[in-house]
Design an enzyme around this catalytic site. Structure first.
Site, PDB file in Angstrom:
ATOM      1  CD  GLU A   9      -0.539   0.125   4.805  1.00 12.99           C
ATOM      2  OE1 GLU A   9       0.228  -0.861   4.698  1.00 12.99           O
ATOM      3  OE2 GLU A   9      -1.766   0.014   4.977  1.00 12.99           O
ATOM      4  CG  HIS A  67      -1.935  -1.086   1.215  1.00 15.04           C
ATOM      5  ND1 HIS A  67      -2.244  -1.847   2.325  1.00 15.04           N
ATOM      6  CD2 HIS A  67      -2.722  -1.550   0.213  1.00 15.04           C
ATOM      7  CE1 HIS A  67      -3.189  -2.721   2.010  1.00 15.04           C
ATOM      8  NE2 HIS A  67      -3.499  -2.561   0.735  1.00 15.04           N
ATOM      9  CD  GLU A  83      -1.330  -4.250   9.485  1.00 10.13           C
ATOM     10  OE1 GLU A  83      -1.171  -3.022   9.645  1.00 10.13           O
ATOM     11  OE2 GLU A  83      -2.024  -4.753   8.584  1.00 10.13           O
ATOM     12  CG  HIS A  89       0.449  -4.426   5.225  1.00  9.08           C
ATOM     13  ND1 HIS A  89      -0.132  -3.883   4.096  1.00  9.08           N
ATOM     14  CD2 HIS A  89       0.805  -5.692   4.889  1.00  9.08           C
ATOM     15  CE1 HIS A  89      -0.133  -4.774   3.128  1.00  9.08           C
ATOM     16  NE2 HIS A  89       0.429  -5.879   3.579  1.00  9.08           N
TER      17      HIS A  89
END
Length: 242
Positions: A52, A49, A210, A157
């Site tokens: 990010e 993404h 994450e 992420h």
């Protein structure tokens, strides 16, 4: 041999990058083969993404910090270079690449995400692609993985602040300790067509790491040595998490 390069030498990448395809807008898709590769080598990803970027910067810093000959694992620093260049979660087609992988659970249509961490609703609309694996970035990454056959994948992420490892593996536990993040078996919502779903179909161990909501500057300070140690991680070596 020293584990890290002198700080003065970290402004540029060591030699050894290769291309594995091109993005929709023609940007090269770059990967960093491991100098100390073996059958146990994994693959570390970031930048799926384009909005990010803290993990992209931290992984880049780790690649430039670790002594190159010590790196056991392959790296794709930016899965979605068009999105990173444009500041988009999606690629240049408006497709969320993490909903475009040719997994058995892929769904046609739209997907939604939160505008930022302060937003309560997932109401920003993206596409999942015309078909599974429709996007050049997705196709190229799948081809690379089939070619190099990694033992595992860690995909970075943000901003959920956890280590998602359905297998609750030794590597997952190490990551949770190294990055000081909770280890979970699920992020708590469905992810049809995600990279992790596709890996599960292949029985390829995939851990989603994450980061919390954090600036690139802070992340590159807080997580640099955890990331550098991940690049050379091996269970037999008992590398300390930090």
């Amino acid at each position: 041999m020293t584990v890290t390069r002198p700080r003065a030498e970290r402004g540029a990448f060591p030699p050894g990058t290769e291309h594995y395809g091109r993005s929709l807008l023609g940007a090269p898709l770059i990967w960093f083969p491991a100098p100390a590769a073996s059958r146990e080598s994994g693959l570390i990803l970031a930048g799926t993404h384009g909005d990010e970027n803290s993990s992209v910067v931290t992984l880049s810093c780790a690649l430039r910090t670790l002594t190159p000959s010590l790196r056991r694992h392959h790296v794709v620093l930016c899965v979605n270079p068009d999105g990173c260049q444009l500041g988009l979660r999606a690629n240049a087609n408006g497709v969320d690449l993490n909903r475009n992988f040719p997994a058995a659970n892929w769904k046609e249509g739209e997907t939604v995400y939160r505008w930022n961490s302060a937003a309560e609703e997932r109401d920003v609309v993206l596409l999942t692609g015309d078909k599974p694996g429709s996007e050049p970035e997705t196709q190229a990454l799948c081809q690379l993985i089939h070619r190099i056959q990694p033992a595992w994948v860690v995909s970075f992420h943000d901003p959920l602040a956890c280590i998602e490892d359905p297998r609750h593996s030794e590597l997952g536990e190490w990551l949770a300790q190294a990055f000081e993040l909770p280890l979970v078996t699920s992020v708590g919502y469905e992810t049809p067509g995600s990279f992790g779903s596709w890996c599960a179909d292949l029985n390829l161990h995939c851990i989603t790491a994450e980061f919390p909501p954090i600036s690139s500057d802070e992340a590159s300070e807080k997580y640099l040595f955890a990331m550098a140690n991940l690049l050379r991680w091996h269970p037999k070596d008992a590398i300390r998490p930090s």
